[in-house]
Motif scaffolding. Structure first.
Motif, PDB file in Angstrom:
ATOM      1  N   GLN A 209      -9.563  -2.458  -8.192  1.00  0.00           N
ATOM      2  CA  GLN A 209      -9.624  -2.516  -9.646  1.00  0.00           C
ATOM      3  C   GLN A 209      -9.378  -3.916 -10.168  1.00  0.00           C
ATOM      4  O   GLN A 209      -8.615  -4.692  -9.579  1.00  0.00           O
ATOM      5  CB  GLN A 209      -8.548  -1.609 -10.265  1.00  0.00           C
ATOM      6  CG  GLN A 209      -8.772  -0.127 -10.095  1.00  0.00           C
ATOM      7  CD  GLN A 209      -7.623   0.651 -10.708  1.00  0.00           C
ATOM      8  OE1 GLN A 209      -6.490   0.559 -10.245  1.00  0.00           O
ATOM      9  NE2 GLN A 209      -7.916   1.401 -11.752  1.00  0.00           N
TER      10      GLN A 209
ATOM     11  N   THR B 100      -7.383  -5.835 -12.608  1.00  0.00           N
ATOM     12  CA  THR B 100      -6.126  -5.548 -13.268  1.00  0.00           C
ATOM     13  C   THR B 100      -5.190  -6.738 -13.154  1.00  0.00           C
ATOM     14  O   THR B 100      -5.391  -7.620 -12.310  1.00  0.00           O
ATOM     15  CB  THR B 100      -5.448  -4.310 -12.624  1.00  0.00           C
ATOM     16  OG1 THR B 100      -4.153  -4.121 -13.191  1.00  0.00           O
ATOM     17  CG2 THR B 100      -5.298  -4.486 -11.127  1.00  0.00           C
TER      18      THR B 100
ATOM     19  N   VAL C 179     -11.077  -8.434  -6.780  1.00  0.00           N
ATOM     20  CA  VAL C 179     -11.527  -7.059  -6.546  1.00  0.00           C
ATOM     21  C   VAL C 179     -12.391  -7.079  -5.291  1.00  0.00           C
ATOM     22  O   VAL C 179     -13.405  -7.786  -5.235  1.00  0.00           O
ATOM     23  CB  VAL C 179     -12.336  -6.502  -7.739  1.00  0.00           C
ATOM     24  CG1 VAL C 179     -12.767  -5.064  -7.467  1.00  0.00           C
ATOM     25  CG2 VAL C 179     -11.528  -6.590  -9.033  1.00  0.00           C
TER      26      VAL C 179
END
Length: 218
Positions: free
Chosen positions: A23, A25, A162
């Motif tokens: 992800q 993030t 990612v």
């Protein structure tokens, strides 16, 4: 509300394993510890796999005196990397970086000369000057998955990694070209004496998955 999952510090043999960061993030990281607090030379090697076209952090070592102790950033420019040593920056260009393929990457730096060099899939870059005369000194925080803009933090979602990473090693000396080629070819090479993927102490935060390496089917 974001729930952050922290796995306690552990030492593991990650041979045959990879980290998956699934992800984008600012709350996911893999953090490594080392007893070394003074390095006059560095080699970092790892393998990465991503489809990111934007800028993203590949390796981040921060010190209390500066967040960019040793930082490897894949630039948004498709053929370039940005590398920082002791807050000094160089751009390495003309690199044949491919998306959705495993990339073997090594970077070396020596304090006596101040020269840094990047190796990508067995091919060396031109050597460039960064910082000389001073060692990477102090308690180090090493992070995969994020760029430390402050000591142990300051993460930015837009710089997060990612994809997958594996075979992370770090040495307090510069590997020879033959040793680097051995790493690139996954043949013999000395295990890292600062970070050793085969016996590494780390802590993961957020959704960091430890999975088996991807292998071709026979």
């Amino acid at each position: 509300m974001v729930r952050i999952v922290v796995i306690p510090l552990e030492t593991r043999n990650l041979s045959g394993k990879m980290f998956t960061f699934p992800q984008q993030t600012s709350t996911t990281e893999a953090r490594f510890t080392t007893q070394r607090q003074d390095m006059r030379a560095v080699t970092v090697c790892f393998r990465s796999f991503t489809d990111l076209k934007r800028e993203h952090s590949l390796f981040s070592l921060a010190l209390p005196t500066g967040a960019n102790g040793f930082l490897i950033i894949k630039s948004a420019q498709s053929d370039a990397f940005d590398i920082w040593v002791l807050e000094q920056h160089v751009k390495i260009e003309a690199q044949d970086f491919k998306l959705n393929m495993w990339q073997s990457i090594c970077a070396t730096w020596d304090a006596s000369s101040g020269l840094i060099q990047l190796w990508l899939n067995g091919k060396p870059s031109s050597k460039k000057y960064t910082s000389s005369g001073h060692s990477i000194n102090g308690p180090m925080i090493i992070v995969l998955g994020q760029d430390q803009d402050s000591y142990g933090g300051g993460f930015d979602t837009k710089q997060s990694f990612v994809g997958m990473m594996e075979d992370v090693h770090m040495w307090d000396y510069t590997l020879s070209p033959c040793e680097i080629q051995g790493y690139m070819d996954e043949h013999y090479y000395p295990e890292g004496n600062v970070l050793n993927w085969n016996s590494v102490e780390f802590q993961s935060v957020g959704r960091v998955l430890i999975e088996d390496k991807l292998r071709a089917c026979n």
